[in-house]
Motif scaffolding. Structure first.
Motif, PDB file in Angstrom:
ATOM      1  N   THR A 140      19.322  28.524  22.580  1.00 59.23           N
ATOM      2  CA  THR A 140      19.799  29.887  22.356  1.00 59.23           C
ATOM      3  C   THR A 140      19.153  30.516  21.132  1.00 59.23           C
ATOM      4  O   THR A 140      18.871  31.704  21.130  1.00 59.23           O
ATOM      5  N   THR A 141      18.885  29.735  20.096  1.00 59.20           N
ATOM      6  CA  THR A 141      18.222  30.308  18.922  1.00 59.20           C
ATOM      7  C   THR A 141      16.802  30.724  19.260  1.00 59.20           C
ATOM      8  O   THR A 141      16.327  31.743  18.776  1.00 59.20           O
ATOM      9  N   LYS A 142      16.133  29.951  20.111  1.00 58.77           N
ATOM     10  CA  LYS A 142      14.772  30.320  20.513  1.00 58.77           C
ATOM     11  C   LYS A 142      14.783  31.608  21.322  1.00 58.77           C
ATOM     12  O   LYS A 142      13.957  32.500  21.113  1.00 58.77           O
ATOM     13  N   THR A 143      15.716  31.727  22.254  1.00 60.38           N
ATOM     14  CA  THR A 143      15.752  32.918  23.097  1.00 60.38           C
ATOM     15  C   THR A 143      16.172  34.142  22.296  1.00 60.38           C
ATOM     16  O   THR A 143      15.654  35.228  22.511  1.00 60.38           O
ATOM     17  N   LEU A 144      17.104  33.951  21.374  1.00 56.09           N
ATOM     18  CA  LEU A 144      17.524  35.081  20.544  1.00 56.09           C
ATOM     19  C   LEU A 144      16.387  35.565  19.652  1.00 56.09           C
ATOM     20  O   LEU A 144      16.166  36.768  19.515  1.00 56.09           O
ATOM     21  N   ASN A 173      21.443  20.767  21.788  1.00 52.97           N
ATOM     22  CA  ASN A 173      20.363  21.193  22.669  1.00 52.97           C
ATOM     23  C   ASN A 173      20.561  22.647  23.088  1.00 52.97           C
ATOM     24  O   ASN A 173      19.621  23.441  23.083  1.00 52.97           O
ATOM     25  N   ILE A 174      21.771  23.002  23.436  1.00 55.94           N
ATOM     26  CA  ILE A 174      22.079  24.380  23.839  1.00 55.94           C
ATOM     27  C   ILE A 174      21.867  25.323  22.664  1.00 55.94           C
ATOM     28  O   ILE A 174      21.312  26.420  22.815  1.00 55.94           O
ATOM     29  N   ALA A 175      22.282  24.906  21.475  1.00 53.33           N
ATOM     30  CA  ALA A 175      22.111  25.738  20.292  1.00 53.33           C
ATOM     31  C   ALA A 175      20.638  25.969  20.007  1.00 53.33           C
ATOM     32  O   ALA A 175      20.230  27.076  19.634  1.00 53.33           O
ATOM     33  N   ASN A 176      19.826  24.956  20.207  1.00 51.02           N
ATOM     34  CA  ASN A 176      18.384  25.077  19.979  1.00 51.02           C
ATOM     35  C   ASN A 176      17.777  26.072  20.959  1.00 51.02           C
ATOM     36  O   ASN A 176      16.971  26.926  20.590  1.00 51.02           O
ATOM     37  N   LYS A 188      17.274  11.917  20.195  1.00 56.27           N
ATOM     38  CA  LYS A 188      18.331  12.231  21.145  1.00 56.27           C
ATOM     39  C   LYS A 188      19.357  13.136  20.474  1.00 56.27           C
ATOM     40  O   LYS A 188      19.872  12.832  19.411  1.00 56.27           O
ATOM     41  N   THR A 189      19.591  14.245  21.116  1.00 56.91           N
ATOM     42  CA  THR A 189      20.582  15.175  20.602  1.00 56.91           C
ATOM     43  C   THR A 189      21.661  15.342  21.653  1.00 56.91           C
ATOM     44  O   THR A 189      21.419  15.183  22.852  1.00 56.91           O
ATOM     45  N   ASN A 190      22.813  15.679  21.187  1.00 59.70           N
ATOM     46  CA  ASN A 190      23.887  15.890  22.152  1.00 59.70           C
ATOM     47  C   ASN A 190      23.696  17.233  22.838  1.00 59.70           C
ATOM     48  O   ASN A 190      22.849  18.034  22.460  1.00 59.70           O
TER      49      ASN A 190
END
Length: 67
Positions: free
Chosen positions: A29-33, A24-27, A18-20
């Motif tokens: 965005t790094t994938k899309t970038l 989750n958003i950071a993960n 479980k991540t906050n």
């Protein structure tokens, strides 16, 4: 009496870390970038190849005109 064969389906629970929301958003965005950067690099290589081919065609056309 006919006995019915009873089968039980075992459902496996996926263990998730479980991540906050921020992590989750950071993960995401790094994938899309990273995918955007990869696509950009591929497009740049394709443009370079096209330019080289066009230069070769122009040189060949000039040689033919000179002859």
């Amino acid at each position: 009496m006919v006995k019915k064969k009873i089968t039980k389906f075992r459902q496996r629970k996926k263990s998730r870390v479980k991540t906050n929301g921020l992590a989750n958003i950071a993960n995401i965005t790094t994938k899309t970038l990273s995918s955007a950067i990869q696509n950009f690099k591929k497009n740049q290589e394709l443009k370079k190849i096209k330019e080289i081919k066009l230069k070769k065609l122009q040189e060949n056309n000039e040689l033919i005109k000179e002859k």
